[in-house]
Design an enzyme around this catalytic site. Structure first.
Site, mmCIF file in Angstrom:
data_model
loop_
_atom_site.group_PDB
_atom_site.id
_atom_site.type_symbol
_atom_site.label_atom_id
_atom_site.label_comp_id
_atom_site.label_asym_id
_atom_site.label_seq_id
_atom_site.Cartn_x
_atom_site.Cartn_y
_atom_site.Cartn_z
ATOM 1 N N GLN A 38 0.532 -0.720 0.463
ATOM 2 C CA GLN A 38 0.094 0.201 -0.294
ATOM 3 C C GLN A 38 0.912 1.063 -0.142
ATOM 4 O O GLN A 38 0.347 1.957 -0.487
ATOM 5 C CB GLN A 38 -1.284 0.141 1.186
ATOM 6 C CG GLN A 38 -1.932 -0.987 1.356
ATOM 7 C CD GLN A 38 -2.809 -1.483 2.541
ATOM 8 O OE1 GLN A 38 -2.885 -1.925 2.560
ATOM 9 N NE2 GLN A 38 -4.452 -0.006 2.323
ATOM 10 N N HIS A 58 -2.204 -5.097 -12.772
ATOM 11 C CA HIS A 58 -1.592 -4.477 -13.977
ATOM 12 C C HIS A 58 -2.115 -5.572 -15.111
ATOM 13 O O HIS A 58 -2.712 -4.381 -16.159
ATOM 14 C CB HIS A 58 0.113 -5.553 -14.240
ATOM 15 C CG HIS A 58 1.153 -4.427 -13.192
ATOM 16 N ND1 HIS A 58 1.756 -4.945 -13.185
ATOM 17 C CD2 HIS A 58 0.652 -3.229 -12.669
ATOM 18 C CE1 HIS A 58 2.559 -4.417 -12.558
ATOM 19 N NE2 HIS A 58 2.115 -2.808 -12.699
ATOM 20 N N ASP A 71 2.671 0.617 -7.754
ATOM 21 C CA ASP A 71 3.772 0.701 -8.924
ATOM 22 C C ASP A 71 4.615 1.894 -8.012
ATOM 23 O O ASP A 71 5.993 1.423 -7.331
ATOM 24 C CB ASP A 71 3.484 0.869 -10.118
ATOM 25 C CG ASP A 71 3.206 0.328 -11.041
ATOM 26 O OD1 ASP A 71 2.463 -1.181 -10.610
ATOM 27 O OD2 ASP A 71 2.690 0.018 -12.675
ATOM 28 N N HIS A 141 1.413 -9.428 4.372
ATOM 29 C CA HIS A 141 -0.279 -8.491 4.694
ATOM 30 C C HIS A 141 -0.510 -8.230 3.178
ATOM 31 O O HIS A 141 -0.165 -7.193 1.724
ATOM 32 C CB HIS A 141 0.377 -6.843 4.901
ATOM 33 C CG HIS A 141 -1.060 -6.300 4.637
ATOM 34 N ND1 HIS A 141 -0.849 -5.397 6.311
ATOM 35 C CD2 HIS A 141 -2.014 -5.646 4.686
ATOM 36 C CE1 HIS A 141 -2.567 -4.308 6.527
ATOM 37 N NE2 HIS A 141 -2.805 -5.189 5.323
ATOM 38 N N ASN A 185 -1.413 -10.587 7.935
ATOM 39 C CA ASN A 185 -2.515 -9.830 8.354
ATOM 40 C C ASN A 185 -4.531 -10.254 7.329
ATOM 41 O O ASN A 185 -3.827 -11.044 7.235
ATOM 42 C CB ASN A 185 -2.303 -8.263 8.017
ATOM 43 C CG ASN A 185 -3.629 -7.542 7.943
ATOM 44 O OD1 ASN A 185 -3.356 -7.025 9.217
ATOM 45 N ND2 ASN A 185 -3.921 -7.312 7.533
ATOM 46 N N GLU A 186 -5.196 -10.630 9.185
ATOM 47 C CA GLU A 186 -6.600 -9.792 8.724
ATOM 48 C C GLU A 186 -6.628 -11.869 7.592
ATOM 49 O O GLU A 186 -7.414 -11.487 6.586
ATOM 50 C CB GLU A 186 -7.115 -8.701 7.791
ATOM 51 C CG GLU A 186 -7.097 -7.957 8.983
ATOM 52 C CD GLU A 186 -7.628 -6.352 8.254
ATOM 53 O OE1 GLU A 186 -7.971 -6.671 6.828
ATOM 54 O OE2 GLU A 186 -8.106 -5.538 9.107
ATOM 55 N N GLU A 397 -5.760 -2.386 14.554
ATOM 56 C CA GLU A 397 -5.968 -0.748 13.572
ATOM 57 C C GLU A 397 -6.923 0.082 14.148
ATOM 58 O O GLU A 397 -8.388 -1.543 14.238
ATOM 59 C CB GLU A 397 -6.480 -1.938 11.845
ATOM 60 C CG GLU A 397 -4.468 -2.312 11.022
ATOM 61 C CD GLU A 397 -5.357 -3.008 10.392
ATOM 62 O OE1 GLU A 397 -6.483 -2.806 9.199
ATOM 63 O OE2 GLU A 397 -4.141 -3.491 9.632
HETATM 64 C C1 BGC Z 1 -5.956 -3.982 6.179
HETATM 65 C C2 BGC Z 1 -6.008 -2.351 5.312
HETATM 66 C C3 BGC Z 1 -6.887 -1.763 4.454
HETATM 67 C C4 BGC Z 1 -7.526 -1.239 5.913
HETATM 68 C C5 BGC Z 1 -8.878 -0.161 5.005
HETATM 69 C C6 BGC Z 1 -7.366 -3.483 6.606
HETATM 70 O O1 BGC Z 1 -8.505 -4.674 6.874
HETATM 71 O O2 BGC Z 1 -5.507 -4.271 6.840
HETATM 72 O O3 BGC Z 1 -5.130 -2.867 4.631
HETATM 73 O O4 BGC Z 1 -6.044 -0.941 4.048
HETATM 74 O O5 BGC Z 1 -8.113 -2.407 6.217
HETATM 75 O O6 BGC Z 1 -9.543 -0.746 4.128
#
Ligand code: BGC
Length: 499
Positions: A38, A58, A71, A141, A185-186, A397
């Site tokens: 990201q 892409h 990119d 992630h 992650n998630e 988060e």
């Molecule tokens: C993710 C991030 C994402 C954020 C907002 C989270 O679920 O870990 O990568 O950008 O949500 O959408």
């Protein structure tokens, strides 16, 4: 706004705040987060190999809201010093970032470690530590090397070893300096999202691929955890967890409580019960329901791939804290006769026959499914505290999207204030929440939403080759919070006086 003015500003704000407010304990850690794909850009710099996001968009730019890609993104590969400076401006104790697997191990395997990849993360870690900021590192992630995706990615059971080997390299390079780790992650977004066309690999395979991925993330996480335990823990004393994406769920009416509990199992339990519960394995009731359903639909194999008793033991207890990604709360109910279940993850489940919606009394945002209901966070922290034997919770988060790039982001500021208030209240209730990480440090590539959705404390000018970062009002507020360690201005002045 310059660094000096952020600091002067927060001193002024601290003064105006009354001392009898609840305060975050001195050891409480504030952070902000990002993720490699990201923000880094530099998608083909040096010997980095493409990951599945590079390839997917892409090939199919039309999948992304604005046809964009990662990119260049925020160009953090080159601008990481500025990122550290921003963490400093915000007064952060932690910065959460992720490592790009295909940047560190271009072949996907540990036979070859990229010198540039290795140095990039090493410099970032050292740079943070020099400023007294603790790195919290996500090993993975969402950005799988394409070469491993070609072999089936998270649906292939071999990935549990590929991931463990990769994690071992990461630990061996950085565990001397990194004390907080997040493995995957998630997995919920990775598997349920990735196999329901909400993200890469962008497959439509919700009955099988999704659940293979689910099981394999659990085993992969556990193998990485065990490697840390066996080879690194005694020496470095770090902490590891796996961040779950866990919206809070409430029933529409008291009669909907049972289906709400099932929804929690479906969302969080499939990714947390194997790790955090006493008995381990899948949540029982849900397992039966899904496997009965698979049978009814004519499948020969159970929907939830069974864990062997050894696998249950392998996964159970592989955590040192609970890592919670919380964004919003949804109401849940069963469909009524003639109704269709919600069409995708955030709107319901065809397997549970449910609809999810918002309460009209809750605050709204630019995104339909995203309501603002701060007490949901406190309710959820209570649920976690009483459901699992977790000694520590870190909110890894929390944040809110907007569609406009405005620097005066009053809604985000108020979101942070009100959700942080719930954290304070939960701490007062006796729940050991030790950290809060805002999503996100700066606007970045929001997966299939491209650069349209903005979550940043800092705005990024994506039309500027220098990717200039500018603090929003929410950043000024956040920096005041980290310095004062409280969220409220004086009682009679609940509106922040600088907005
Ligand atoms: C993710 C991030 C994402 C954020 C907002 C989270 O679920 O870990 O990568 O950008 O949500 O959408």
């Amino acid at each position: 706004m310059s660094y000096i003015s952020v600091v002067v500003f927060s001193i002024l704000i601290c003064r105006s705040w009354s001392v009898d407010q609840l305060k975050f304990p001195p050891s409480f850690m504030f952070g902000a987060a990002s993720a490699a794909y990201q923000v880094e850009g530099a998608w083909n710099v040096s010997d980095k190999s493409p990951n599945l996001w590079d390839k997917l968009i892409h090939d199919r730019p039309e999948l992304v809201a604005d046809g964009s890609n990662g990119d260049v993104a925020c160009d953090s590969y080159h601008l990481w010093r500025r990122d550290i400076e921003m963490c400093e401006e915000l007064g952060l104790n932690m910065y959460r970032f992720s490592i790009s697997w295909s940047r560190l191990l271009p072949s996907g395997y540990p036979n070859y470690i990229s010198e540039d990849g290795k140095n990039y993360y090493s410099n970032l870690i050292d740079g943070l530590l020099e400023k007294g900021i603790e790195p919290i590192v996500t090993i993975f992630h969402f950005d799988l090397p394409q070469i491993l995706q070609d072999l089936g990615g998270w649906a292939n059971p071999l990935i549990t070893d590929w991931f463990a080997d990769y994690a071992e390299v990461v630990f061996s390079l950085y565990a001397d300096r990194v004390k907080y780790w997040l493995t995957i992650n998630e997995p919920m977004m990775l598997c349920d999202g990735g196999y329901e066309e909400l993200g890469a690999p962008y497959f439509d395979d919700p009955d099988v691929g999704r659940y293979l991925c689910n099981k394999h993330t659990m085993i992969a996480h556990a193998k990485a955890y065990r490697i840390y335990d066996d080879l690194f823990r005694d020496k470095y004393h770090g902490k590891i967890s796996l961040p779950t994406l866990f919206f809070w769920f409430k029933p529409f009416t008291p009669e909907d409580q049972e289906v709400t509990d099932l929804t929690i199992d479906h969302w969080e339990g499939r990714y947390a019960h194997p790790i955090f519960s006493k008995e381990g394995g899948w949540p029982r009731k849900l397992e039966k329901l899904l496997n009965d359903l698979a049978k009814k639909e004519g499948y020969k194999q159970p929907r939830l791939p069974p864990f062997t008793p050894e696998e249950i033991q392998l996964v159970r207890g592989t955590y040192d804290y609970y890592a919670l990604n919380h964004y919003t709360t949804r109401l849940v109910r069963r469909v009524k006769p003639g109704e269709q279940p919600g069409q995708w993850l955030f709107y319901g489940s065809s397997e549970l026959n449910t609809i999810m919606d918002k309460d009209p009394a809750w605050g709204t945002t630019a995104v339909d499914w995203f309501s603002v209901y701060p007490p949901g966070l406190r309710e959820q922290l209570h649920w976690l505290n009483s459901t699992y034997d977790v000694k520590e919770i870190i909110i890894t988060e929390n944040g809110v999207p907007s569609l406009d790039p405005d620097l005066v982001d009053t809604q985000r500021l108020e979101y942070y204030r009100d959700y942080l208030e719930q954290v304070l209240l939960a701490i007062k209730d006796g729940i050991n929440v030790t950290g809060y990480i805002a999503w996100t440090l700066m606007d970045n590539f929001e997966w299939l939403n491209g650069y349209v959705a903005k979550y940043g404390l800092y705005a990024v000018d994506f039309s500027d080759p220098n990717r200039t970062r500018t603090p929003r009002e929410s950043a000024r507020y956040f920096s005041a919070v980290t310095k004062c360690r409280t969220i409220h201005p004086t009682q009679d002045n609940t509106k922040l006086n600088y907005v």
